[in-house]
Design a protein around this motif. Sequence first.
Motif, PDB file in Angstrom:
ATOM      1  N   HIS A  97     -42.832  33.329 -36.944  1.00  0.00           N
ATOM      2  CA  HIS A  97     -42.219  32.978 -35.662  1.00  0.00           C
ATOM      3  C   HIS A  97     -43.299  32.646 -34.651  1.00  0.00           C
ATOM      4  N   LEU A  98     -43.036  31.643 -33.814  1.00  0.00           N
ATOM      5  CA  LEU A  98     -43.894  31.307 -32.685  1.00  0.00           C
ATOM      6  C   LEU A  98     -43.029  31.248 -31.427  1.00  0.00           C
ATOM      7  N   ASP A  99     -43.531  31.840 -30.355  1.00  0.00           N
ATOM      8  CA  ASP A  99     -42.774  31.870 -29.113  1.00  0.00           C
ATOM      9  C   ASP A  99     -43.723  31.594 -27.957  1.00  0.00           C
ATOM     10  N   THR A 100     -43.280  30.791 -27.003  1.00  0.00           N
ATOM     11  CA  THR A 100     -44.096  30.533 -25.825  1.00  0.00           C
ATOM     12  C   THR A 100     -43.217  30.488 -24.588  1.00  0.00           C
ATOM     13  N   THR A 101     -43.773  30.969 -23.477  1.00  0.00           N
ATOM     14  CA  THR A 101     -43.127  30.873 -22.171  1.00  0.00           C
ATOM     15  C   THR A 101     -44.044  30.088 -21.254  1.00  0.00           C
ATOM     16  N   ILE A 102     -43.526  29.015 -20.692  1.00  0.00           N
ATOM     17  CA  ILE A 102     -44.300  28.168 -19.778  1.00  0.00           C
ATOM     18  C   ILE A 102     -43.942  28.571 -18.354  1.00  0.00           C
ATOM     19  N   VAL A 103     -44.978  28.801 -17.547  1.00  0.00           N
ATOM     20  CA  VAL A 103     -44.765  29.227 -16.161  1.00  0.00           C
ATOM     21  C   VAL A 103     -45.261  28.123 -15.226  1.00  0.00           C
ATOM     22  N   THR A 138     -47.116  42.589 -41.714  1.00  0.00           N
ATOM     23  CA  THR A 138     -46.566  41.821 -40.598  1.00  0.00           C
ATOM     24  C   THR A 138     -47.404  42.066 -39.353  1.00  0.00           C
ATOM     25  N   ARG A 139     -47.899  40.993 -38.751  1.00  0.00           N
ATOM     26  CA  ARG A 139     -48.756  41.098 -37.579  1.00  0.00           C
ATOM     27  C   ARG A 139     -48.184  40.271 -36.430  1.00  0.00           C
ATOM     28  N   VAL A 140     -48.218  40.851 -35.247  1.00  0.00           N
ATOM     29  CA  VAL A 140     -47.749  40.177 -34.042  1.00  0.00           C
ATOM     30  C   VAL A 140     -48.877  40.183 -33.028  1.00  0.00           C
ATOM     31  N   ALA A 141     -49.167  39.030 -32.440  1.00  0.00           N
ATOM     32  CA  ALA A 141     -50.222  38.933 -31.435  1.00  0.00           C
ATOM     33  C   ALA A 141     -49.746  38.059 -30.280  1.00  0.00           C
ATOM     34  N   SER A 142     -50.311  38.314 -29.115  1.00  0.00           N
ATOM     35  CA  SER A 142     -49.946  37.531 -27.930  1.00  0.00           C
ATOM     36  C   SER A 142     -51.187  36.892 -27.334  1.00  0.00           C
ATOM     37  N   ALA A 143     -50.971  35.883 -26.496  1.00  0.00           N
ATOM     38  CA  ALA A 143     -52.090  35.186 -25.859  1.00  0.00           C
ATOM     39  C   ALA A 143     -51.613  34.573 -24.546  1.00  0.00           C
ATOM     40  N   TYR A 144     -52.575  34.224 -23.729  1.00  0.00           N
ATOM     41  CA  TYR A 144     -52.292  33.682 -22.401  1.00  0.00           C
ATOM     42  C   TYR A 144     -53.312  32.593 -22.114  1.00  0.00           C
ATOM     43  N   ASP A 145     -52.855  31.516 -21.478  1.00  0.00           N
ATOM     44  CA  ASP A 145     -53.789  30.461 -21.084  1.00  0.00           C
ATOM     45  C   ASP A 145     -53.297  29.839 -19.785  1.00  0.00           C
ATOM     46  N   VAL A 146     -54.221  29.267 -19.044  1.00  0.00           N
ATOM     47  CA  VAL A 146     -53.899  28.629 -17.763  1.00  0.00           C
ATOM     48  C   VAL A 146     -54.828  27.446 -17.546  1.00  0.00           C
ATOM     49  N   HIS A 147     -54.288  26.403 -16.946  1.00  0.00           N
ATOM     50  CA  HIS A 147     -55.095  25.246 -16.545  1.00  0.00           C
ATOM     51  C   HIS A 147     -54.656  24.789 -15.168  1.00  0.00           C
ATOM     52  N   ALA A 148     -55.642  24.400 -14.384  1.00  0.00           N
ATOM     53  CA  ALA A 148     -55.373  23.916 -13.030  1.00  0.00           C
ATOM     54  C   ALA A 148     -55.026  22.434 -13.061  1.00  0.00           C
ATOM     55  N   PHE A 149     -54.353  21.998 -11.992  1.00  0.00           N
ATOM     56  CA  PHE A 149     -54.036  20.582 -11.853  1.00  0.00           C
ATOM     57  C   PHE A 149     -55.246  19.822 -11.325  1.00  0.00           C
ATOM     58  N   GLU A 157     -50.546  24.975  -8.148  1.00  0.00           N
ATOM     59  CA  GLU A 157     -51.958  24.710  -8.398  1.00  0.00           C
ATOM     60  C   GLU A 157     -52.276  24.550  -9.886  1.00  0.00           C
ATOM     61  N   GLY A 158     -51.334  24.920 -10.756  1.00  0.00           N
ATOM     62  CA  GLY A 158     -51.589  24.807 -12.190  1.00  0.00           C
ATOM     63  C   GLY A 158     -50.408  25.299 -12.996  1.00  0.00           C
ATOM     64  N   ILE A 159     -50.600  25.392 -14.306  1.00  0.00           N
ATOM     65  CA  ILE A 159     -49.557  25.834 -15.234  1.00  0.00           C
ATOM     66  C   ILE A 159     -50.133  26.930 -16.121  1.00  0.00           C
ATOM     67  N   ALA A 160     -49.331  27.949 -16.373  1.00  0.00           N
ATOM     68  CA  ALA A 160     -49.726  29.030 -17.284  1.00  0.00           C
ATOM     69  C   ALA A 160     -48.783  29.059 -18.475  1.00  0.00           C
ATOM     70  N   ALA A 161     -49.256  29.587 -19.571  1.00  0.00           N
ATOM     71  CA  ALA A 161     -48.416  29.740 -20.764  1.00  0.00           C
ATOM     72  C   ALA A 161     -48.738  31.065 -21.426  1.00  0.00           C
ATOM     73  N   LEU A 162     -47.686  31.777 -21.799  1.00  0.00           N
ATOM     74  CA  LEU A 162     -47.810  32.995 -22.596  1.00  0.00           C
ATOM     75  C   LEU A 162     -47.258  32.688 -23.974  1.00  0.00           C
ATOM     76  N   ALA A 163     -47.910  33.198 -25.007  1.00  0.00           N
ATOM     77  CA  ALA A 163     -47.477  32.903 -26.374  1.00  0.00           C
ATOM     78  C   ALA A 163     -47.541  34.155 -27.222  1.00  0.00           C
ATOM     79  N   SER A 164     -46.682  34.206 -28.209  1.00  0.00           N
ATOM     80  CA  SER A 164     -46.763  35.260 -29.222  1.00  0.00           C
ATOM     81  C   SER A 164     -46.568  34.622 -30.589  1.00  0.00           C
ATOM     82  N   ALA A 165     -47.223  35.204 -31.574  1.00  0.00           N
ATOM     83  CA  ALA A 165     -47.129  34.708 -32.953  1.00  0.00           C
ATOM     84  C   ALA A 165     -46.854  35.886 -33.880  1.00  0.00           C
TER      85      ALA A 165
END
Length: 421
Positions: A350-356, A258-269, A401-409
């Motif tokens: 499982h996939l999980d994401t938080t939109i900021v 069982t493996r769990v990993a997280s990631a982060y991404d951001v894009h400007a408007f 100025e933009g949107i960020a997203a955090l994700a875990s899988a």
Amino acid sequence: MPADEAPSASRRPSIETAALVVAAGRGSRAGSGDAPKQYREIGGVPVLARTLVALSSAPAIDAIQVVIHRDDMPLYDASVSGLSLACALLPPVIGGETRQQSVLQGLRALEPHDPQTVLIHDAARPFVTPAVIDATVRALAAGETGVIAALPVVDTVKRAQDDGAGLASVAETVDRTPLRAAQTPQGFRFAAILGAHERAARNGASNLTDDAAVAQWAGETVRFVAGDPANVKITTAEDLMQADRKLTLEDWAARGDTRVASAYDVHAFETGDHVMLGGIRIDHDRALKGHSDADVVLHALTDALLATLCDGDIGHHFPPSDPAWHKVSSDRFLAFASERVRARDGAIAHLDTTIVCEEPKIGPHREAMRARIAEICGIPLSRVSVKATTSERLGFTGRGEGIAALASATVRLPLFPDDES
């Protein structure tokens, strides 16, 4: 065997032992599903397909003949499509109104192939073991005319009597010592069982419940070989659920890494009239800036999945310097990462994401995003979580100025020997 290549009846030059699979029943006790029980899925695979694979894994079986209902050819074709079997699969034959008639039709279809022995098996017994098949074949090779797999009856057996009081009463306790619960396969010398079925049909002996009974009616001796408690017959809707649960548990247990990993991404408007988030187009007074469609949610999820495999990141596989990915839909990236998991015989748990962001409002689109992510990854909706929050007007997201997203899988992979050291 390639998936688009049908198993060939000419793979082996001769047929010494054939398996005859009876799959013409309606399975009414299994509930009102969209197909007879032999075509219903357990563990994501049709029951019939699992039965054929189990039989073909026995080295002694040279060919399989399936008997189907006249209305089931599309269901049959779908069930065997892409199957890779270790023996020949003969074209199916149409059965009769009863099991006895269907077996006779199957035996007649096998007759031109001149098999020496035949194992008659229920399509709804997908858990038949190599040991049971081997014991049946060895008994026939030793000279027996007919043998059946069976188990001793271990429960106390009562004979019931209807006394008219609404509930049956116990008439007597039956001695269980000589009793056996019959299973399939039931193996026979081919000429003997074909002759027995032909004679029974000519003489109107149509109420014989299994092939051993047909052989006995014709004067043949039928002996027992050891059955297996795992070799259950799927009969009811509950049986289907239990079989599906068993296979699912076995499948997940086999994927013990069982493996769990997280990631982060951001894009400007930037200037535009909509944003892509979670695979969904949302009207907005600005767009997200990026080489692709800048779907920050799918980008973060893609990176999280790739991280569970230690397989680089989205920029490694889809570099922004490559014009091939300019303005491409990000669902291709997430589908690619999902396929990489499947290529490792893995499963997405499982996939999980938080939109900021401050805008647009995510709540009205949350369920559509969940459904789209589940569709892209080929997983149940219940395994996808989408959440949203603001940054309380702080930072670049707070300033709009933009949107960020955090994700875990969370991914489950098989335990390979190298990993166990």
